[in-house]
Motif scaffolding. Structure first.
Motif, PDB file in Angstrom:
ATOM      1  N   SER A 266      27.620  40.676  38.971  1.00 17.21           N
ATOM      2  CA  SER A 266      28.910  41.128  38.440  1.00 17.21           C
ATOM      3  C   SER A 266      29.414  40.078  37.466  1.00 17.21           C
ATOM      4  N   ALA A 267      30.571  40.307  36.908  1.00 14.74           N
ATOM      5  CA  ALA A 267      31.133  39.354  35.946  1.00 14.74           C
ATOM      6  C   ALA A 267      31.514  38.045  36.630  1.00 14.74           C
ATOM      7  N   THR A 268      31.923  38.124  37.897  1.00 16.68           N
ATOM      8  CA  THR A 268      32.316  36.913  38.606  1.00 16.68           C
ATOM      9  C   THR A 268      31.152  36.268  39.366  1.00 16.68           C
ATOM     10  N   ASN A 269      30.110  37.042  39.657  1.00 18.67           N
ATOM     11  CA  ASN A 269      28.938  36.512  40.353  1.00 18.67           C
ATOM     12  C   ASN A 269      27.699  36.887  39.533  1.00 18.67           C
ATOM     13  N   GLN A 270      27.415  36.068  38.529  1.00 23.75           N
ATOM     14  CA  GLN A 270      26.342  36.402  37.593  1.00 23.75           C
ATOM     15  C   GLN A 270      24.956  36.031  38.115  1.00 23.75           C
ATOM     16  N   THR A 271      24.894  35.168  39.079  1.00 24.25           N
ATOM     17  CA  THR A 271      23.592  34.787  39.653  1.00 24.25           C
ATOM     18  C   THR A 271      23.626  34.927  41.178  1.00 24.25           C
TER      19      THR A 271
ATOM     20  N   ALA B 118      14.789  30.417  29.665  1.00 27.38           N
ATOM     21  CA  ALA B 118      14.756  29.373  30.694  1.00 27.38           C
ATOM     22  C   ALA B 118      15.673  29.715  31.859  1.00 27.38           C
ATOM     23  N   MET B 119      16.829  30.275  31.588  1.00 27.81           N
ATOM     24  CA  MET B 119      17.815  30.576  32.631  1.00 27.81           C
ATOM     25  C   MET B 119      18.181  32.054  32.559  1.00 27.81           C
ATOM     26  N   GLY B 120      17.237  32.923  32.917  1.00 27.55           N
ATOM     27  CA  GLY B 120      17.489  34.359  32.867  1.00 27.55           C
ATOM     28  C   GLY B 120      18.292  34.831  34.065  1.00 27.55           C
ATOM     29  N   GLY B 121      18.716  36.052  33.982  1.00 27.18           N
ATOM     30  CA  GLY B 121      19.525  36.642  35.044  1.00 27.18           C
ATOM     31  C   GLY B 121      18.668  37.152  36.197  1.00 27.18           C
ATOM     32  N   PRO B 122      19.305  37.749  37.191  1.00 22.69           N
ATOM     33  CA  PRO B 122      18.583  38.257  38.359  1.00 22.69           C
ATOM     34  C   PRO B 122      17.732  39.477  37.990  1.00 22.69           C
TER      35      PRO B 122
END
Length: 191
Positions: free
Chosen positions: A164-169, A62-66
């Motif tokens: 990145s770890a701080t900007n995952q989406t 439902a909430m996959g990554g980029p």
């Protein structure tokens, strides 16, 4: 009847003389136009495609990554040496050379299509110059040698490259670069 025939022959000879005179007048121009040793063309390469900002979505996630893909490269304009051509006459009537743009990136890391390159066959000994500055770009000296006269724009990166770890989406992607355009002069060195 005999008189009409003489007038026709006299008229025909008069026309032939005029045609011959016109032909002799334009013969140097016709001979000159068959051998072209300098032309000016307008080149516009393709723009790069934009990167995609897409996120993975399916029935299991439902909430996959980029997962946005990269844009495709714009088409180049390439000069290719051909030993079977001895003049720039075939290129003379093609004043504007425009390459295709690259395709936009898609979902699931799909890259956009690259723009189609345009090849222009020129005789050996052709010098390519920038028409505005007069700078010599390169010279074609060998059969089959290829040189890019106008480079296509690079495709933009998709949002997958910016996670990145701080900007995952990351909700942004790069636009494609613009292709170049300008007037170019092609000169043929004559020995």
């Amino acid at each position: 009847m005999e008189n009409d025939k003489k007038q026709y022959i006299k008229h025909k000879n008069k026309l032939t003389g005029i045609n011959l005179q016109i032909l002799l007048t334009f013969a140097p121009i016709m001979e000159k136009s068959n051998f072209v040793d300098q032309i000016k063309i307008f080149c516009r390469s393709g723009h790069g495609g934009a990167g995609s900002k897409h996120f993975m979505r399916n029935k299991l996630t439902a909430m996959g990554g980029p997962d946005g893909g990269d844009g495709g490269r714009g088409g180049h304009i390439i000069l290719r040496g051909n030993r079977n051509i001895w003049t720039l006459l075939p290129v003379r009537y093609r004043k504007h050379v425009i390459a295709k743009d690259g395709g936009n990136g898609g979902e699931s890391h799909r890259s956009g299509a690259e723009g189609e390159d345009i090849y222009i066959d020129v005789p050996l000994g052709t010098i390519a110059k920038d028409a505005e500055t007069g700078d010599i770009l390169f010279e074609i000296t060998a059969d089959g040698e290829e040189q890019i006269i106008q480079r296509g724009g690079r495709g933009g990166l998709g949002n997958t490259h910016f996670k990145s770890a701080t900007n995952q989406t990351p909700r942004f992607a790069q636009p494609g670069e613009d292709g170049g355009e300008g007037w170019k002069t092609l000169e043929l060195k004559v020995l």
